[in-house]
Design an enzyme around this catalytic site. Structure first.
Site, PDB file in Angstrom:
ATOM      1  CG  HIS A 123      -1.763   1.257   1.380  1.00 49.11           C
ATOM      2  ND1 HIS A 123      -1.574   2.554   1.807  1.00 49.11           N
ATOM      3  CD2 HIS A 123      -3.204   1.180   0.997  1.00 49.11           C
ATOM      4  CE1 HIS A 123      -2.406   2.785   2.076  1.00 49.11           C
ATOM      5  NE2 HIS A 123      -3.733   2.041   1.844  1.00 49.11           N
ATOM      6  CG  ASP A 200       0.586  -2.919   6.241  1.00 47.58           C
ATOM      7  OD1 ASP A 200      -0.446  -2.954   6.955  1.00 47.58           O
ATOM      8  OD2 ASP A 200       0.493  -1.570   5.325  1.00 47.58           O
ATOM      9  CD  GLN A 203      -6.479  -4.432   3.680  1.00 46.53           C
ATOM     10  OE1 GLN A 203      -7.667  -5.405   3.702  1.00 46.53           O
ATOM     11  NE2 GLN A 203      -7.396  -3.638   3.922  1.00 46.53           N
ATOM     12  CE  LYS A 226      -6.957  -0.753   6.398  1.00 47.60           C
ATOM     13  NZ  LYS A 226      -7.976   0.170   5.361  1.00 47.60           N
ATOM     14  CB  CYS A 364      -4.378   3.795  -2.058  1.00 46.67           C
ATOM     15  SG  CYS A 364      -4.943   4.506  -1.235  1.00 46.67           S
TER      16      CYS A 364
HETATM   17  N1  PMP Z   1      -1.392  -0.338   4.989  1.00 42.09           N
HETATM   18  C1  PMP Z   1      -2.616  -1.539   4.080  1.00 42.09           C
HETATM   19  C2  PMP Z   1      -2.335  -3.134   3.400  1.00 42.09           C
HETATM   20  C3  PMP Z   1      -3.655  -1.138   3.597  1.00 42.09           C
HETATM   21  O1  PMP Z   1      -5.298  -1.533   2.838  1.00 42.09           O
HETATM   22  C4  PMP Z   1      -4.354   0.245   4.646  1.00 42.09           C
HETATM   23  C5  PMP Z   1      -5.151   0.729   4.374  1.00 42.09           C
HETATM   24  N2  PMP Z   1      -6.130   0.397   2.710  1.00 42.09           N
HETATM   25  C6  PMP Z   1      -2.999   1.101   4.806  1.00 42.09           C
HETATM   26  C7  PMP Z   1      -1.169   0.256   4.745  1.00 42.09           C
HETATM   27  C8  PMP Z   1      -3.326   2.208   5.436  1.00 42.09           C
HETATM   28  O2  PMP Z   1      -4.376   2.362   6.584  1.00 42.09           O
HETATM   29  P1  PMP Z   1      -4.423   3.823   7.333  1.00 42.09           P
HETATM   30  O3  PMP Z   1      -5.059   4.436   6.404  1.00 42.09           O
HETATM   31  O4  PMP Z   1      -5.822   3.313   8.835  1.00 42.09           O
HETATM   32  O5  PMP Z   1      -3.778   4.449   7.661  1.00 42.09           O
END
Ligand code: PMP
Length: 406
Positions: A123, A200, A203, A226, A364
Site C-alpha cells: 500500500h 504491515d 489487512q 479495519k 492506494c
Molecule cells: N496498509 C495496508 C495494507 C492497507 O490496506 C491500508 C489501508 N487501506 C493502510 C496500510 C493504511 O491504513 P490507514 O489508512 O488506516 O492508515
C-alpha cells in the site's frame, strides 16, 4: 462452533438499512469495517459520563479513564501476544505507525548508501514513508517482486539482501489482491542477516490470529477502523530493544520527562512515542472491538470468511469476461477483478445503484496495478457479517452490468 450470522448482523446497526431502496450489501470491508453496537455504545458512554483528559489529572474522572486507557493497551498486548505492554504504542493508524518507524528508526540507523527492502504488493502507506527516508538519507529502496498469481517471490529476497540492508518492511496481506504473504519466512531470512522486519498488518489482523512473538517480527502495525473499532486509532507494536534505541517521532505533551529551555529529557516507553493527548476514547473503543472479536472467535471468523471466499470465487469465475486479479492459493476474503471492455468505475457506479458497496480504482497500491498492466480493479472484500445471499446479489448485479454494456 459455527457463527450465528443473524445475531452478528444485528450487532451491526448500520447493516440494517436500504440504499437507493435496496438492502445495503457492504463489500468494502478492506477500506473500513463497520462497528458493532458495543463499540459505539462504549464511545457514547465515555462522552456522556466519563470524559476527562488522561494521565494529567489527580481527580476521579481522569484517574478512572487513565486506568481504562492503560487497560486497553493490555487488551491489545494480549490480542497480538506481545511480551510487554510497553511494546504497544497507540497511534492514529497504520499510516502513522509506519511513518513513526520510517522516521525514527531511519534517523538512528539509516545512512547514505544503505538499503531498505519493501515488496511490490505494498500500500502507498508502506512505500512513501520509506521513499522519503531514502531521499533524506540518500539511501536506496529495493523491491521484492511478485508473480502472475500475486504471490511474492520470497526466494528473490536472498538476492536483494546485502550488508547495507537496514530494514525490511512488508505487508502480511495485499490490500489490492488479497494474497497472504509468508511473512514468517521473510522474518527468518532477514534475521539470519540481523535485519529487523516491519509487518504491515492492516489487512491481516481482522482475518486471523496474530502472534507477534511467534512471528518474531520487530514491528507490527495495524489500524483500529479495519478491525471493527473506531477511526483515528491504531497500533505500533515494536520490540523494546528497538523502541528504546529509537528517538521520538512527534514531540510535546506526554512524551517528555523534564523540559527546560536548555534541554528536554524524554519519558519511557510507551509514552516516549505518544506525544500530545492520545485518542483515549478510540483506544478504549478498539479494546471493545477486540473483545467482541475474541468473544465471536477469531478462528470461527477465519473459517467462515474462507467459506465466503471460496463461494464468491466460484461464482465470479463463472461470469464470462470477468478476470480475477490475484489468484494465489492463500488469500483472505477479498477479490479484485476486472470486466472485459467495461471500466471498473462504470461497473462500480452501476453496482452502487443496486445497494452494493464495492471499491474501484487502484486501492492506494498503484505499483500493484502497474505490475499487472491495469489501471484499477473492482474489489469486493467480505467480512464475517456478510452472507452467501449477498454474494449472489453481487453476481446478479455483475450480470446486469455486462448486459447493459452489451
Ligand atoms: N496498509 C495496508 C495494507 C492497507 O490496506 C491500508 C489501508 N487501506 C493502510 C496500510 C493504511 O491504513 P490507514 O489508512 O488506516 O492508515
Amino acid at each position: 462452533m459455527s457463527l450465528n450470522i443473524h445475531k452478528i448482523r444485528n450487532d451491526f446497526p448500520i447493516l440494517n438499512q436500504e440504499i437507493y431502496g435496496k438492502p445495503l450489501v457492504y463489500f468494502d470491508n478492506g477500506a473500513t469495517t463497520q462497528k458493532p453496537r458495543i463499540v459505539i455504545d462504549e464511545e457514547l458512554k465515555i462522552y456522556l459520563h466519563e470524559n476527562s483528559n488522561i494521565h494529567r489529572g489527580v481527580h476521579y474522572l481522569s484517574e478512572q479513564l487513565t486506568q481504562r486507557f492503560e487497560d486497553a493497551r493490555k487488551v491489545v498486548q494480549n490480542f497480538i501476544q506481545a511480551k510487554s505492554e510497553h511494546e504497544i504504542l497507540f497511534t492514529s493508524g497504520t499510516t502513522q505507525s509506519i511513518n513513526t518507524v520510517a522516521y525514527s528508526f531511519g534517523e538512528r540507523f539509516v545512512f547514505e548508501d544503505d538499503e531498505i527492502i519493501i515488496s511490490s504488493l505494498e500500500h502507498h502507506s508502506n512505500i512513501v514513508p520509506w521513499q522519503l527516508l531514502c531521499e533524506r538519507k540518500k539511501a536506496k529502496l529495493k523491491i521484492i517482486p511478485v508473480n502472475d498469481e500475486g504471490e511474492l517471490l520470497i526466494d528473490e529476497l536472498q538476492k536483494l539482501i546485502s550488508p547495507k540492508t537496514k530494514i525490511i518492511s512488508v505487508t502480511q496481506v495485499s490490500n489490492a489482491l488479497g494474497s497472504v504473504i509468508d511473512v514468517k519466512k521473510i522474518i527468518e531470512i532477514a534475521h539470519n542477516h540481523n535485519i529487523p522486519v516491519l509487518i504491515d498488518g492492516a489487512q491481516s489482523i481482522q482475518h486471523g490470529r496474530v502472534d507477534v512473538q511467534d512471528l518474531d517480527c520487530d514491528f507490527f502495525v495495524f489500524s483500529g477502523h479495519k478491525l471493527y473499532g473506531p477511526t483515528g486509532i491504531g497500533v505500533l507494536y515494536g520490540k523494546e530493544k528497538w523502541l528504546n534505541k529509537m528517538p521520538p517521532f512527534l514531540s510535546g505533551g506526554e512524551m517528555i520527562k523534564k523540559v527546560t529551555f536548555d534541554k528536554t529529557t524524554f519519558n519511557e516507553l510507551p509514552f516516549k512515542f505518544e506525544a500530545g493527548t492520545p485518542n483515549y476514547v478510540g483506544a478504549i473503543g478498539l479494546a471493545k472491538a477486540i473483545e467482541y472479536i475474541q468473544s465471536t472467535g477469531i478462528e470461527e471468523i477465519s473459517a467462515y470468511e474462507k467459506e465466503l471466499l471460496t463461494y464468491a470465487t466460484e461464482k465470479l469465475n463463472s461470469i464470462k469476461g470477468l478476470k480475477i486479479i490475484g489468484t494465489s492459493g492463500k488469500k483472505v476474503s477479498l477479490i479484485s477483478f476486472i470486466l472485459e471492455n467495461i471500466h471498473h468505475y462504470d461497473a462500480g457506479m452501476i453496482i452502487d445503484k443496486m445497494g452494493i458497496a464495492v471499491r474501484t480504482g487502484h486501492h492506494c497500491a498503484e505499483p500493484v496495478m502497474q505490475r499487472f498492466g491495469i489501471e484499477g480493479t473492482i474489489r469486493a472484500s467480505f467480512s464475517f457479517y456478510n452472507t452467501k445471499e449477498e454474494i449472489d446479489k453481487l453476481y446478479y448485479a455483475l450480470l446486469t452490468v455486462k448486459q447493459m454494456f452489451g
